[in-house]
Scaffold this active site. Structure first.
Site, mmCIF file in Angstrom:
data_model
loop_
_atom_site.group_PDB
_atom_site.id
_atom_site.type_symbol
_atom_site.label_atom_id
_atom_site.label_comp_id
_atom_site.label_asym_id
_atom_site.label_seq_id
_atom_site.Cartn_x
_atom_site.Cartn_y
_atom_site.Cartn_z
ATOM 1 N N LYS A 127 -42.591 38.967 39.529
ATOM 2 C CA LYS A 127 -43.995 39.154 39.887
ATOM 3 C C LYS A 127 -44.327 40.643 39.963
ATOM 4 C CE LYS A 127 -45.688 36.217 42.748
ATOM 5 N NZ LYS A 127 -45.691 35.509 44.030
ATOM 6 N N ARG A 169 -45.825 38.668 49.356
ATOM 7 C CA ARG A 169 -45.279 37.586 48.531
ATOM 8 C C ARG A 169 -43.884 37.936 48.032
ATOM 9 N NH1 ARG A 169 -50.014 34.593 46.146
ATOM 10 N NH2 ARG A 169 -51.801 35.911 46.600
ATOM 11 N N GLY A 219 -42.258 28.083 44.773
ATOM 12 C CA GLY A 219 -42.305 27.332 46.028
ATOM 13 C C GLY A 219 -41.048 27.412 46.847
ATOM 14 N N MET A 263 -39.549 30.237 48.030
ATOM 15 C CA MET A 263 -39.484 31.304 49.023
ATOM 16 C C MET A 263 -40.861 31.511 49.638
ATOM 17 S SD MET A 263 -36.717 33.911 47.501
ATOM 18 C CE MET A 263 -37.691 34.061 46.028
ATOM 19 N N ARG A 313 -47.479 36.162 33.964
ATOM 20 C CA ARG A 313 -46.071 36.081 33.523
ATOM 21 C C ARG A 313 -46.063 35.304 32.212
ATOM 22 N NH1 ARG A 313 -44.420 31.736 38.172
ATOM 23 N NH2 ARG A 313 -45.747 30.066 37.393
ATOM 24 N N HIS A 373 -15.507 7.294 30.983
ATOM 25 C CA HIS A 373 -15.724 6.479 29.795
ATOM 26 C C HIS A 373 -17.217 6.325 29.509
ATOM 27 C CE1 HIS A 373 -16.127 2.502 27.740
ATOM 28 N NE2 HIS A 373 -15.147 3.023 27.010
ATOM 29 N N ARG A 389 -11.809 11.588 17.572
ATOM 30 C CA ARG A 389 -10.830 11.084 18.544
ATOM 31 C C ARG A 389 -10.340 9.731 18.097
ATOM 32 N NH1 ARG A 389 -15.001 13.289 22.662
ATOM 33 N NH2 ARG A 389 -16.184 12.141 21.150
ATOM 34 N N ARG A 417 -7.953 14.169 15.363
ATOM 35 C CA ARG A 417 -6.952 14.386 16.409
ATOM 36 C C ARG A 417 -6.089 13.143 16.555
ATOM 37 N NH1 ARG A 417 -8.783 15.335 22.490
ATOM 38 N NH2 ARG A 417 -9.298 13.130 22.317
ATOM 39 N N SER A 460 -7.922 24.596 17.498
ATOM 40 C CA SER A 460 -9.185 24.136 18.058
ATOM 41 C C SER A 460 -9.004 24.109 19.576
ATOM 42 C CB SER A 460 -9.547 22.754 17.525
ATOM 43 O OG SER A 460 -10.755 22.335 18.112
ATOM 44 N N GLY A 519 -9.489 22.980 23.144
ATOM 45 C CA GLY A 519 -9.941 21.842 23.941
ATOM 46 C C GLY A 519 -10.279 22.392 25.318
ATOM 47 N N THR A 520 -11.506 22.861 25.455
ATOM 48 C CA THR A 520 -11.827 23.609 26.670
ATOM 49 C C THR A 520 -12.028 22.713 27.886
ATOM 50 O OG1 THR A 520 -14.123 23.704 25.941
ATOM 51 C CG2 THR A 520 -12.730 25.624 25.493
ATOM 52 N N ASN A 521 -12.175 21.401 27.701
ATOM 53 C CA ASN A 521 -12.221 20.527 28.883
ATOM 54 C C ASN A 521 -10.883 20.595 29.614
ATOM 55 O OD1 ASN A 521 -14.647 19.686 27.891
ATOM 56 N ND2 ASN A 521 -14.009 17.595 27.428
ATOM 57 N N ASP A 522 -9.821 20.275 28.900
ATOM 58 C CA ASP A 522 -8.512 20.276 29.542
ATOM 59 C C ASP A 522 -8.092 21.687 29.917
ATOM 60 O OD1 ASP A 522 -8.515 17.634 29.368
ATOM 61 O OD2 ASP A 522 -6.697 17.424 28.186
ATOM 62 N N CYS A 544 -13.653 22.347 20.508
ATOM 63 C CA CYS A 544 -14.080 20.952 20.443
ATOM 64 C C CYS A 544 -14.278 20.346 21.826
ATOM 65 C CB CYS A 544 -13.102 20.126 19.617
ATOM 66 S SG CYS A 544 -11.462 20.089 20.322
ATOM 67 N N TYR A 560 -16.200 28.274 14.814
ATOM 68 C CA TYR A 560 -17.208 27.212 14.910
ATOM 69 C C TYR A 560 -17.087 26.511 16.254
ATOM 70 C CZ TYR A 560 -13.534 23.759 14.093
ATOM 71 O OH TYR A 560 -12.403 22.982 14.208
#
Lengths: 878, 878
Positions: A25, A94, A103, A105, A338, A455, A563, A619, A767, A769-772, A835, A855
């Site tokens: 602001k 303000r 809303g 603050m 803004r 799942h 998979r 995989r 590749s 596997g960024t989850n694990d 992946c 990629y």
């Protein structure tokens, strides 16, 4: 040093670029004042530095003097003084953080009024009622926000005043009664705080500034920042500005205006205004607003001045602006501007229009940067039309889009009712492979348990079907066919609505917006594709032909993760898999593997056909075998209650033998391959047969075989030898000459990332596997920590973001970058992809691009978002 | 290039240092020949390079020519030729790897005999019987080892020959019959292989060399290497040596000799010999050997020559040597020497004696390097006297030492019988906190389930009590009070013996050697302490006063890990912990915490007293809460069968609520602290109260508070604030001024190691929890992968060692080194320790020392080993 800046302070850079220091602001007020010379009431901004210092160590030294100095200058400019009994200046105080937190603050208006100055105001305006109404509003607002008195305690005298006066609205209370009301409100304040209502304007100001600073760490604000992923250490600026009054007379008014329609993107001004009113009246919705166009009829000069300002603002910001303005006795004041928020549809339309508009002449690169993932999600999926619906409960938004349907509790019912044309939502504690037909038939899925990789979540995302998972308050009574949420009970057939983006569940039907990707989307995406070129590719995760086709249609440049376990979970496949696990001799095991080979081969043919000439990363089997077996506990209970059949006893034995204490870290991936080498050989044979079949049919299959969960070079070398053997078998047909095959591995254990240089000796590609990798790097089991624990961590600021949504740049991102570098040191040009689920998250995509990844791969419905985000990353990376 | 070296080849370095290339046997033969000029039959060594090349790509190019060249030279020197019908040369072909693998690989003797040369041998020796006996031995040995014919098929004609001749032993078969036997054996060969027995000596030699190469990857050899942690990629050398015959006449003989007693270390030659015999006769034990001293009576000249050789060998090798020698017609030949294997007692005695011996003058540093962890284990724990006992089954050696006792199946029985003086072994599926009194009472513990970090394993190691865990073949029938192992059933009261070092379980009583640490141990350890100085400290993991006292007695310089959860597991504590978990309001929770505080305080007082003036690292509660709750499954089954009490129902609910899919990666450590902050505050209060009490009593408590499982700086900063608050409370007493307190964290998630630079901003010290760090870095749940999976990985060479026993230098070790470096960049001199199980493993200690760690911590009974290993690491690190 210096904590305070007048709006017309001469900054070294355009103030609009200094939101870090001035807040959004304040930056825009300064821009309008000092750069655009628009009619803005004078004022000054106390910087975010001051707020941070205040939060750290209390009221900063020297701040009082600085504020006093700037206030003095403001009073001189306005020719009025705070608290002046003759002609008082009033100011608004303000908040204004770097990122808009609407809303969340606090704000105090009409500051400067006291028992004396209220008389001055009455005299100057010749409007006693106006003056005392302003004063009572101030006392109420200040009492609540600065002094922390409950709103009810302060509303009660107002109600009584209305009753006494025998009127229905506040506006009808006569002036005399307002005087009495002010006295009563001051009594409440004295009563609750033990001190009289502060009369000295400088005390009022200091209190208001502190209240705004403190509101940064208010519960609402913290929760909002967690949701919006705004860092907790930014702090807010405070804007002190001379008040102008749109409620002085009928030559006054107030309004909000957009330079274009924020809902559709249509060109031309858009907004509302109210004659003789203050901003809060517009927001409160007590009176019906008039459209902005009507302003032209009432105040033609003001209207044309405003339109000219809108044109200048749009030309200057080169974007749609959202403004607040006030007319005080025939003079227009701009209170705020803004760059305006907009819907997805509007964002796309505006970006394209502004590229085509010669005056604005947005570049393709700029247009791309105007679009967010949320914008694309909105146009790709149906949404709740009214987002202010009352939630029944909230779970995790697991698959975006909204859905409405009648509650059903079993997959069979879902399939049956859907077949007869009814729209249903499948409600389950959790889903399993046996529910897949019902999930497919349902409009959406709601589960009481499970996280974003459960799942239900994974399957729903694959299909782009809305899903809310882990709605922990939901208690299902399967026998009664009902579910309840803290007292409210819904039965089978009752309609509910779910929003898979926000996780909100609503009892009853919520109207949905249709998902109609506008044509601008494809223009934007084609620009994005141009920008990213071959610097960052986008593939999709898909496990079957239809998904692969869909992914290609949405722009995927191959499959980054197929998979194969999903191929084992079909109703027709599961019994074969179980036969393999239960097999008592190698003959029995081989027979089952043989059946699976034939089934898998046909799956692969479809996928390779859909992705002809594009790479398909397959995989090999990853999950632990017990995932294909029934639950031990239910079997044990059944055994205790009624006994088990012979078949069930055998399944129980197998399930016990294969279950693990920490399955995430157990015998799965290539480890399973080491223990049951026939499994991987079978999968590769099936894949190569499919590829040969495609090649014979004139296709061009490009196959990348991926080994999961590697920890050492030797392990991958062994797995590679099985794969090469199976490839060599296939190589005996002519067609095999036309098949391109690469063999690589997932990097998903921290060790694999750390020894990537060695692993690259035997890997054609990586590749991530960024989850694990995230689970292991943090030691976070996603199933266990998402929910209660993660919420506590985000609220307390112990983590900047949920690392399963935005990849952790310092830990996981660093491992990725180390592995890419080490891998390429061994094998120059080593092709590296991602992946994990992060492949569809824009912030993560930027981290991966910086790490040197070639990629990303994500679920088909995220592909457009990933294409956009990839382009944005390339632009950010220079 | 060059694959083959004569024994007297002039190498650039002493051959004894070239075991990598020449193998152990070859290196020592070359040393004896070229450096010591001892009487060694001529020969040559085919290097391990050749073996590795053979394994990789088959018979190396040029090797045949090289062998032929060296063979030609050997023939010239010996004045005889292989296969010569007049006076044939015979050679032995023996394996010889870098590390001794006794009996694991193949040997062929008497090579060079064929239908013609056998006549030459007969003529030359004037002993037809000797010649044909040598030939038939050769055909049998060659047939079995090189041609792969079963031993039985080749033994059968021999048996028939004995029967026909009507004699009992092979030695009695007459020469004529031996001729026929050779013919028959050759027929068996032709029959089984389809080709006649090879007559050309060069073919025989090539076959034997290939057989030795191939035996490197024989099943026995691979299994041996896994057990002994010998890398699989070294390969073996092959030694081709002219044969000499100890069985020519009564002026011939053969023997083995040690330069000192390998069992006791006593000075003076030690060994056995046999007149008129070959080496295999000594080994076979058919005839009774005579002690070496008797050689002096029979062949005084030879004896004194041998004693002189022994003295030269010991002087040269500066160590006890183990030799094989043969006397052929009055001439002494040395066939082999090596630094001899020895018992722990002997190793200590010899090392100290050789330091004191002015001639050998071993330095303290050298003496230290002669002792291994196994040597110290042997003298600290009782051992099986006869290690060739027949095992009933084998589990994991979880806590070293051997024990004998009667089988009991419950902790109560164990305590009862032990109280009445009976020695018992507690046999359980697994142990739990409720079994602790029985475990304490038993001589040893055997469990059917669980890994090396199971409850049984951890508790037993803490007490130095022998334990075998995870003996998967053991099936307990609790009702019948029996257990069985593949058919054998033992009942309560039956005696068994267990070896907690090897994991072997024996039915019946095995005689044990006493555990009597000889006085040499303390001399060696004091030298070790001098060497390591303050470069690598040794602390102990101890959770109570007695363990802490024991640790100090064994030389621990503080406590590196005091696990407070063990304080929660006592019979008296568990109910309180459960009350805390089940608490329905904060009052109930606080009351339970209060009880725990008092109990913990008293534990801490004891520990701080035992470790007065030494640092004590106290880890706040680490495991997930469900570990303190009963098992869900058993409760569910009970519920289904007979229903549950109200209390049990509540426990079941709580156990369900707290259980996790992957508890290793769940809500534990500081995460639990974040969710239940009262818990950590209580623990620190208890600790500080104990410290104040000790200070008031004139003690000097040094406290290090450790937060487990950190992943981010912010998380540790928050936990630190709780600890500081509790410390400040204690600081209000005078005594607190005398307490030293540091606050640090465990680095046990990969992320903590990766962001260690940030974490060090709020950590006074680091301690690496390498158990969990290994689990997360590899993605290995120890409970799940140790056993079947780990065995497969080690056998297939996919991992060089079990990373839970020897820390993985490339992954985990690298993370440790990175974290130490980053931590010290932020906070110079940051104190870093290791408190995982690896802290007691010599190989790991070296990795940690190289990573810059300041101390290691291990279970009290490993402290002597760690002191030694720390000194060895310092010596290796230079």
């Amino acid at each position: 040093m210096g904590f305070v800046y007048d709006f017309d302070h001469s900054h070294p850079r355009p103030p609009m670029e200094m939101k870090d220091l001035l807040g959004g602001k304040g930056a825009n007020l300064a821009e309008m004042t000092s750069v655009l010379s628009l009619p803005v009431p004078h004022g000054f901004t106390i910087s975010t530095d001051a707020c941070r210092a205040y939060i750290e160590d209390g009221w900063p030294e020297g701040l009082s003097e600085e504020v006093a100095g700037h206030l003095e200058r403001l009073q001189e400019r306005m020719g009025r003084r705070l608290g002046d009994p003759a002609d008082p200046l009033l100011v608004s105080v303000r908040s204004g953080a770097k990122f808009s937190m609407p809303g969340m603050m606090d704000t105090v208006l009409n500051l400067g009024l006291n028992d004396e100055s209220v008389e001055g105001l009455a005299k100057q305006t010749s409007d006693e009622r106006f003056a005392y109404d302003s004063y009572r509003r101030f006392v109420q607002m200040y009492g609540r926000i600065v002094l922390g008195i409950s709103g009810e305690a302060l509303d009660e005298p107002l109600e009584r005043a209305r009753e006494t006066a025998g009127v229905k609205t506040d506006a009808e209370i006569p002036a005399a009664a307002l005087r009495g009301l002010v006295e009563e409100l001051k009594r409440v304040v004295a009563d609750k705080t033990g001190s009289p209502f502060p009369q000295a304007p400088e005390d009022q100001l200091r209190g208001a500034i502190e209240a705004v600073f403190s509101s940064w760490n208010g519960a609402r604000a913290v929760a909002y920042r967690v949701r919006e992923r705004i860092p907790h250490d930014l702090g807010t600026a405070v804007n002190v500005q001379a008040m102008v009054f749109g409620n002085r007379d009928d030559a006054s008014g107030t309004g909000v205006g957009f330079t274009r329609d924020p809902a559709t993107g249509a060109q031309g001004a858009y907004g509302d205004f109210l004659v003789n009113a203050q901003g809060e009246d517009v927001v409160a919705g007590i009176r019906n607003t008039e459209p902005l166009s009507a302003l032209g009829d009432r105040f033609p000069d003001i209207y044309s001045e405003l339109m000219e300002i809108f044109a200048r603002l749009e030309g200057h910001y080169r974007d749609m602006c959202d403004t607040e303005f006030t007319i005080e006795q025939g003079k227009l004041w701009m209170l705020q501007t803004r760059v305006g928020k907009r819907t997805g549809r509007a964002a796309l339309a505006m970006a394209v229009d502004m590229v085509d508009d010669r005056a604005i002449a947005l570049s393709h690169e700029e247009a791309i940067q105007r679009i967010t993932a949320e914008h694309i999600d909105q146009v790709l999926h149906p949404q709740f039309k009214d987002i202010s619906v009352t939630p029944l409960t909230k779970g995790l938004g697991a698959s975006p889009g909204a859905a409405v349907g009648a509650v059903v509790f079993s997959a069979d019912e879902a399939a049956e009712k859907a077949a007869s044309g009814e729209k249903v939502i499948l409600v389950r504690n959790e889903t399993s492979p046996e529910d897949v037909h019902g999930m497919l038939a349902a409009e959406g899925i709601l589960t009481a348990r499970g996280g974003l990789v459960s799942h239900a979540a994974v399957v729903a995302r694959g299909w782009g079907k809305p899903a809310v998972v882990g709605a922990e308050q939901v208690r299902i009574n399967a026998g009664a066919k009902t579910f309840s949420v803290s007292g409210t009970t819904l039965a089978e057939g009752d309609v509910i609505s779910i929003d898979g983006t926000t996780g909100i569940v609503v009892a009853g039907e919520v109207e949905l917006t249709a998902a109609e990707p506008p044509e601008e989307l494809s223009r934007i995406l084609s620009w994005a594709d141009e920008v990213r070129g071959d610097r960052l590719g986008v593939r999709a995760n898909a496990d079957n032909g239809p998904d692969a086709e869909n992914a290609r249609r949405l722009g995927a440049e191959g499959i980054g993760l197929c998979r194969t376990e999903h191929m084992f979970l079909g109703e027709d496949r599961l019994p074969i898999v179980r036969r393999m696990i239960l097999a008592e001799g190698s003959a029995e095991e081989e027979a089952a593997l043989e059946e699976l080979r034939v089934a898998q081969r046909d799956d692969f043919v479809q996928i390779l056909e859909a992705m002809d000439s594009l790479p398909v990363v397959v995989r090999l089997l990853d999950p632990p075998l017990h995932e294909f077996l029934p639950d031990v506990e239910s079997l044990l209970v059944k055994q205790a209650r009624q006994g088990l059949s012979g078949e069930e006893e055998r399944l129980l034995e197998a399930a016990k033998a294969w279950r693990e204490t920490n399955p995430m870290l157990g015998t799965r991936g290539v480890r399973l391959g080491v223990l049951k080498p026939g499994l991987y050989a079978m999968q590769v044979r099936a894949l190569m047969e499919a590829a040969v079949r495609r090649a014979k049919a004139g296709g061009r299959p490009i196959v990348e075989v991926m080994i999961p969960l590697t920890v050492s070079r030797e392990e991958l070398a062994l797995a590679r030898s099985w794969v090469e053997e199976a490839i060599a078998e296939a190589g005996e047909t002519d067609a095999a000459g036309r098949i391109e095959v690469a063999i690589g591995t997932m990097i998903e254990t921290p060790r694999a990332a750390l020894v990537a240089g060695e692993i690259a000796e035997v890997a054609d590609f990586f590749s991530f596997g960024t989850n694990d990798l995230t689970q292991m790097t943090f030691g976070f089991s996603r199933d266990d920590v998402e929910g209660r624990m993660m919420n506590a961590y985000l609220e307390k600021g112990l983590l900047p973001a949920n690392p399963f949504e935005n990849v952790d740049p310092d830990g996981v991102g660093r491992l990725v970058a180390m592995a890419v570098e080490a891998g390429r040191a061994t094998r120059p040009g080593l092709h590296c992809g991602v992946c994990g689920e992060h492949g569809g998250d824009p912030q993560s995509i930027e981290v991966f691009y910086r790490a040197g990844v070639d990629y990303v791969s994500c679920s088909p419905f995220r592909v457009p978002i990933a294409r956009l985000a990839a382009a944005q990353s390339v632009l950010a990376g220079g």
